[in-house]
Design an enzyme around this catalytic site. Structure first.
Site, PDB file in Angstrom:
ATOM      1  N   ILE A   1     -89.427  64.232 -61.622  1.00 46.28           N
ATOM      2  CA  ILE A   1     -88.876  64.383 -60.177  1.00 46.28           C
ATOM      3  C   ILE A   1     -90.236  64.239 -59.451  1.00 46.28           C
ATOM      4  O   ILE A   1     -91.144  64.995 -59.574  1.00 46.28           O
ATOM      5  CB  ILE A   1     -87.997  65.521 -60.006  1.00 46.28           C
ATOM      6  CG1 ILE A   1     -87.790  65.256 -58.501  1.00 46.28           C
ATOM      7  CG2 ILE A   1     -88.734  66.753 -59.910  1.00 46.28           C
ATOM      8  CD1 ILE A   1     -86.570  66.148 -58.100  1.00 46.28           C
ATOM      9  N   ALA A   2     -90.423  63.358 -58.567  1.00 44.77           N
ATOM     10  CA  ALA A   2     -91.501  63.002 -57.813  1.00 44.77           C
ATOM     11  C   ALA A   2     -91.341  63.507 -56.113  1.00 44.77           C
ATOM     12  O   ALA A   2     -90.721  62.600 -55.493  1.00 44.77           O
ATOM     13  CB  ALA A   2     -92.055  61.431 -57.697  1.00 44.77           C
TER      14      ALA A   2
ATOM     15  N   ALA B   1     -99.489  66.963 -48.457  1.00 45.23           N
ATOM     16  CA  ALA B   1     -98.139  67.426 -48.031  1.00 45.23           C
ATOM     17  C   ALA B   1     -97.382  68.378 -49.015  1.00 45.23           C
ATOM     18  O   ALA B   1     -96.504  69.124 -48.505  1.00 45.23           O
ATOM     19  CB  ALA B   1     -97.077  66.184 -48.124  1.00 45.23           C
ATOM     20  N   GLY B   2     -97.925  68.438 -50.221  1.00 39.42           N
ATOM     21  CA  GLY B   2     -97.295  69.448 -51.159  1.00 39.42           C
ATOM     22  C   GLY B   2     -95.839  69.221 -51.136  1.00 39.42           C
ATOM     23  O   GLY B   2     -95.588  68.157 -51.381  1.00 39.42           O
TER      24      GLY B   2
ATOM     25  N   PHE C   1     -99.008  66.256 -58.913  1.00 41.52           N
ATOM     26  CA  PHE C   1     -98.521  67.400 -59.593  1.00 41.52           C
ATOM     27  C   PHE C   1     -97.245  67.047 -60.062  1.00 41.52           C
ATOM     28  O   PHE C   1     -96.418  67.859 -60.094  1.00 41.52           O
ATOM     29  CB  PHE C   1     -98.410  68.554 -58.420  1.00 41.52           C
ATOM     30  CG  PHE C   1     -99.609  68.813 -57.766  1.00 41.52           C
ATOM     31  CD1 PHE C   1    -100.972  68.671 -58.215  1.00 41.52           C
ATOM     32  CD2 PHE C   1     -99.434  69.169 -56.423  1.00 41.52           C
ATOM     33  CE1 PHE C   1    -101.961  68.953 -57.405  1.00 41.52           C
ATOM     34  CE2 PHE C   1    -100.640  69.567 -55.798  1.00 41.52           C
ATOM     35  CZ  PHE C   1    -101.909  69.699 -56.087  1.00 41.52           C
TER      36      PHE C   1
ATOM     37  N   GLN D   1     -81.513  77.395 -59.200  1.00 40.84           N
ATOM     38  CA  GLN D   1     -81.767  77.044 -60.671  1.00 40.84           C
ATOM     39  C   GLN D   1     -82.960  77.063 -61.027  1.00 40.84           C
ATOM     40  O   GLN D   1     -83.352  77.655 -62.020  1.00 40.84           O
ATOM     41  CB  GLN D   1     -80.846  76.126 -61.288  1.00 40.84           C
ATOM     42  CG  GLN D   1     -80.615  75.912 -62.725  1.00 40.84           C
ATOM     43  CD  GLN D   1     -79.641  75.241 -63.193  1.00 40.84           C
ATOM     44  OE1 GLN D   1     -78.511  75.888 -63.334  1.00 40.84           O
ATOM     45  NE2 GLN D   1     -79.955  74.105 -64.033  1.00 40.84           N
ATOM     46  N   GLU D   2     -83.800  76.181 -60.660  1.00 43.99           N
ATOM     47  CA  GLU D   2     -85.072  75.989 -60.783  1.00 43.99           C
ATOM     48  C   GLU D   2     -85.926  77.356 -60.605  1.00 43.99           C
ATOM     49  O   GLU D   2     -86.726  77.570 -61.876  1.00 43.99           O
ATOM     50  CB  GLU D   2     -85.783  74.699 -60.050  1.00 43.99           C
ATOM     51  CG  GLU D   2     -87.224  74.516 -60.209  1.00 43.99           C
ATOM     52  CD  GLU D   2     -87.642  73.589 -59.211  1.00 43.99           C
ATOM     53  OE1 GLU D   2     -89.096  73.241 -59.480  1.00 43.99           O
ATOM     54  OE2 GLU D   2     -86.926  72.896 -58.633  1.00 43.99           O
TER      55      GLU D   2
ATOM     56  N   HIS E   1    -107.360  93.743 -74.412  1.00 45.96           N
ATOM     57  CA  HIS E   1    -108.099  92.983 -75.711  1.00 45.96           C
ATOM     58  C   HIS E   1    -109.594  92.949 -75.801  1.00 45.96           C
ATOM     59  O   HIS E   1    -110.158  92.681 -76.850  1.00 45.96           O
ATOM     60  CB  HIS E   1    -107.715  91.587 -75.701  1.00 45.96           C
ATOM     61  CG  HIS E   1    -106.401  91.539 -76.251  1.00 45.96           C
ATOM     62  ND1 HIS E   1    -105.056  91.727 -75.632  1.00 45.96           N
ATOM     63  CD2 HIS E   1    -105.684  90.905 -77.242  1.00 45.96           C
ATOM     64  CE1 HIS E   1    -103.998  91.703 -76.421  1.00 45.96           C
ATOM     65  NE2 HIS E   1    -104.421  90.865 -77.384  1.00 45.96           N
TER      66      HIS E   1
ATOM     67  N   THR F   1     -93.943  78.702 -53.610  1.00 44.52           N
ATOM     68  CA  THR F   1     -94.794  79.872 -53.806  1.00 44.52           C
ATOM     69  C   THR F   1     -94.189  81.064 -53.537  1.00 44.52           C
ATOM     70  O   THR F   1     -93.141  81.109 -53.159  1.00 44.52           O
ATOM     71  CB  THR F   1     -96.141  79.398 -53.261  1.00 44.52           C
ATOM     72  OG1 THR F   1     -95.742  79.784 -51.664  1.00 44.52           O
ATOM     73  CG2 THR F   1     -96.821  78.178 -53.137  1.00 44.52           C
TER      74      THR F   1
END
Length: 378
Positions: free
Chosen positions: A124-125, A131-132, A157, A242-243, A339, A366
């Site tokens: 999906i573009a 503009a993000g 992205f 849902q995402e 660790h 975000t």
């Protein structure tokens, strides 16, 4: 960890199938995928053959005929095994549902069976340079010319960007209308003028093919419009809950898996004549991490049960994503510290988990966007 009751027997049977696939096809290839910067097509086809793709699509479109619980199982098993790269649930449970819900019968029968088999990989573009994900600010346009739309613009992205065969492109069809002038289009990767750009170098999730996409006078039939004209913003908002919840599910399972790995490591690693686990500071840190992991699990399972009843609200998904991703990233930092120097070495699982998880506070919206959404209901 606490006993879980959210999954049915068929979900757990599916889990066994997924776990075998992960052990056989994913774990041995992780280093290869990292080096290549993408997951090989053969693995996608094998996942389709095993019934791991599009598990919630109706059987009439060659899907699994299952529900979101099967999606959750796949997410959990990949996260638990610390696998990064396969964009299976982006493909199956974020993008394919757009086609199922919005597509014409011809679009669904043409594409969905290939999505289920792994022959057609979806992307999906939406995000653009400068503009993000602000849909009001996107500059990609789709102009109607006769029985075609001509698409011009660029995206960045884009997950599955190198492997994709079909892209859901977000474009302005009425630039003067802002977010109310956005539409969705199905664009085949072999269309003239469509170009996949460079693989973007990320600090984590190196095996996940993330790329730039370019559209230079790309012509698509008017029949490739997905959903209603100028209703793209509304269509996108309907799937975002849902995402975001998918990211929360992965975060909870990653937290549990890395906590178990950290406990194992601290029990084996000796410093100053005793194990790292034997220090009071370690025990207190681990107790705090266990408490946080338990809170994440209880929250995610509660919301999962709600989502299986189709009752998960946008605000609840935002709460789940905000809490689990922030808790995971903070928790992984503590676990890496336990660790010592080995935690900074990529051969140790905690290092991979640490760099891979950082994006969880960014993609899907975000943490700051999640807070804005939650605050609207105060």
């Amino acid at each position: 960890m606490i006993a879980r009751t959210v999954f049915r027997e068929d979900h757990e049977m599916f889990r066994a199938t997924v776990r075998r696939f992960v052990e056989r096809e994913c774990l041995p290839r992780q280093a290869e995928w990292d080096a290549a910067g993408r997951v090989d097509r053969d693995t996608w086809l094998k996942a389709g053959k095993e019934g791991l793709l599009c598990t919630s699509l109706p059987e009439e479109y060659s899907g699994g005929g299952g529900d979101f619980g099967h999606c959750a199982v796949l997410i959990e098993e990949l996260a638990t095994a610390n696998i990064s790269g396969p964009g299976f649930y982006l493909h199956s449970d974020i993008i394919a549902p757009y086609i199922l819900r919005l597509g014409t019968e011809e679009q669904k029968r043409r594409w969905l069976p290939k999505c289920a088999s792994g022959e057609c990989i979806l992307a999906i573009a939406m995000s653009e340079p400068g503009a993000g994900s602000d849909l009001k600010a996107i500059r990609t346009t789709a102009v109607k010319q006769g029985e075609e739309y001509v698409i011009n613009g660029s995206k960045t992205f884009i997950s599955n960007g190198l492997n994709c065969d079909l892209v859901v492109v977000v474009a302005k069809t009425d630039p003067a209308a802002g977010a109310k002038g956005v539409s969705l289009f199905l664009v085949e990767a072999d269309r003239a003028g469509f170009k996949k750009g460079r693989k973007l170098a990320k600090i984590g999730q190196n095996a996940a093919d993330t790329a730039e996409l370019f559209f230079d006078e790309v012509r698509v039939p008017a029949a490739n419009l997905l959903g209603e004209l100028n209703k793209g913003f509304v269509h996108l908002m309907q799937e975002l809950a849902q995402e975001r919840f998918i990211i929360a599910i992965a975060s909870a399972s990653k937290m549990e898996a890395m906590l178990a790995e950290t406990i194992r490591y601290t029990r084996e690693r000796k410093v100053f004549g005793q194990t790292v686990f034997d220090f009071q500071n370690t025990k207190f840190k681990l107790a705090d991490l266990k408490s946080r992991a338990t809170a994440m699990r209880i929250m995610v399972d509660y919301y999962l049960a709600e989502h299986l009843r189709r009752k998960l609200a946008v605000e609840e998904a935002a709460i789940a994503k905000l809490f689990t991703t922030e808790t995971l990233c903070a928790g992984l930092d503590d676990m890496l510290q336990l660790h010592g120097g080995y935690g900074y070495m990529m051969e140790y699982p905690i290092a991979r988990a640490f760099v891979d998880a950082r994006v969880s506070r960014i993609y899907g919206g975000t943490s700051e966007v999640m807070k804005e959404l939650i605050s609207r209901g105060l």
